[in-house]
Scaffold this active site. Structure first.
Site, PDB file in Angstrom:
ATOM      1  N   LYS A 177      -1.728  25.111  -2.899  1.00  0.00           N
ATOM      2  CA  LYS A 177      -1.776  24.461  -1.588  1.00  0.00           C
ATOM      3  C   LYS A 177      -0.486  23.704  -1.315  1.00  0.00           C
ATOM      4  O   LYS A 177      -0.018  23.629  -0.170  1.00  0.00           O
ATOM      5  CB  LYS A 177      -2.975  23.514  -1.500  1.00  0.00           C
ATOM      6  N   LYS A 245       0.208  12.839   4.014  1.00  0.00           N
ATOM      7  CA  LYS A 245      -0.392  12.689   2.683  1.00  0.00           C
ATOM      8  C   LYS A 245      -0.083  13.894   1.812  1.00  0.00           C
ATOM      9  O   LYS A 245       0.337  13.764   0.670  1.00  0.00           O
ATOM     10  CB  LYS A 245      -1.896  12.475   2.833  1.00  0.00           C
TER      11      LYS A 245
END
Length: 294
Positions: A177, A245
């Protein structure tokens, strides 16, 4: 190890922009769905459709056979899984745990080890595809964990996505990811610059998109987010604050490996400026506003 039909009880923690659609697919597939989220109102549609509300994560954990989490930040993941009232301490032995939050690879490994001590099966399985992919059950799901656990959970994954790949052991899903987010980070700069350039040059951005989207410049962001930019639609399919984030996690992991990622660092700095100007809860396509000086 496959899940018996009689035990198809899914616990879903986190029903935000993507989690809500993901959980709904299980209801449509005939699963019993238990839900918990910090703000009960966010689960209202699911409850109306037949989901069962649980007041605490611990309550959900004690009843579900498969627990899926889709929360905000690594700190949320740690609390939900490893807190005293969390999943690991309260789930029945043999329960499958699937964290689909984009989180730290190191945390995924830690949860895997703690789960193993409690005879629980853990997978890290972050996703890509945004709100549209979640709604249409076309998510890309990047999985880390044991092969046999992955095989047992394949029927669960295919209810949410169409591109499901086991990338390796614990943490491998999260590392994959990060690769995804690194690609998006610099691609978003290019998409925004192109749209801003087209407007300055007096072109029709929609016509420009028709031409360049079909060629070598084509990308998911260009096809799916550029039209939103042109329409002035900056509603979140994926929040700016969550992308910041993710980029922070990727930068930290890259630094630990001794890898330089200047494009990623630039993108994060631009998004941080955007957030500081009040766009933290906008969709990532709002980066266009930075280039247009809004």
């Amino acid at each position: 190890m496959a899940l018996p039909v009689s035990e198809r009880i899914i616990g879903f923690v986190g029903t935000g922009v993507m989690g809500k659609s993901m959980a709904n697919h299980f209801l449509q597939a005939g699963y019993t769905v238990l839900v918990y989220t910090r703000t009960k109102e966010k689960a209202a549609d699911l409850l109306a459709a037949g989901a069962i509300w649980k007041e605490q994560v611990s309550e959900l954990a004690k009843e579900a056979n498969v627990i899926i989490t889709m929360v905000g930040y690594p700190s949320d993941v740690e609390e939900v899984y490893l807190g005293a009232d969390g999943i690991v301490a309260n789930a029945k032995p043999g329960t499958y745990l699937i964290d689909m939050t984009t989180s730290k690879p190191s945390l995924a490994k830690h949860i895997y080890e703690e789960a193993k001590k409690h005879e629980l099966y853990s997978l890290d399985a972050p996703v890509s595809g945004g709100d549209v992919g979640a709604r249409e059950a076309r998510l890309t799901i990047m999985v880390g964990g044991d092969q046999e656990v992955f095989e047992a959970m394949k029927p669960v994954f295919t209810i949410m996505g169409t591109n499901v790949v086991l990338q390796g052991g614990p943490g491998a899903g999260q590392h994959t990811k990060m690769c995804n987010q690194i690609c998006i980070a610099t691609n978003m700069i290019g998409v925004c610059e192109a749209i801003a350039y087209a407007k300055k040059a007096g072109l029709d951005p929609e016509k420009v998109l028709t031409s360049i989207g079909a060629g070598a410049a084509g990308s998911w962001s260009l096809s799916n987010l550029a039209p939103r930019m042109i329409a002035g639609n900056f509603a979140p399919g994926f929040y700016v604050k969550h992308f910041i984030k993710d980029m922070g996690i990727a930068l930290e992991a890259a630094e630990e490996m001794g890898l330089l990622t200047p494009g990623l660092a630039l993108s994060k700095s631009l998004y941080e400026e955007l957030a500081a100007n009040g766009e933290a809860d906008s969709g990532t396509q709002a980066l266009l506003k930075w280039f247009e000086g809004e």
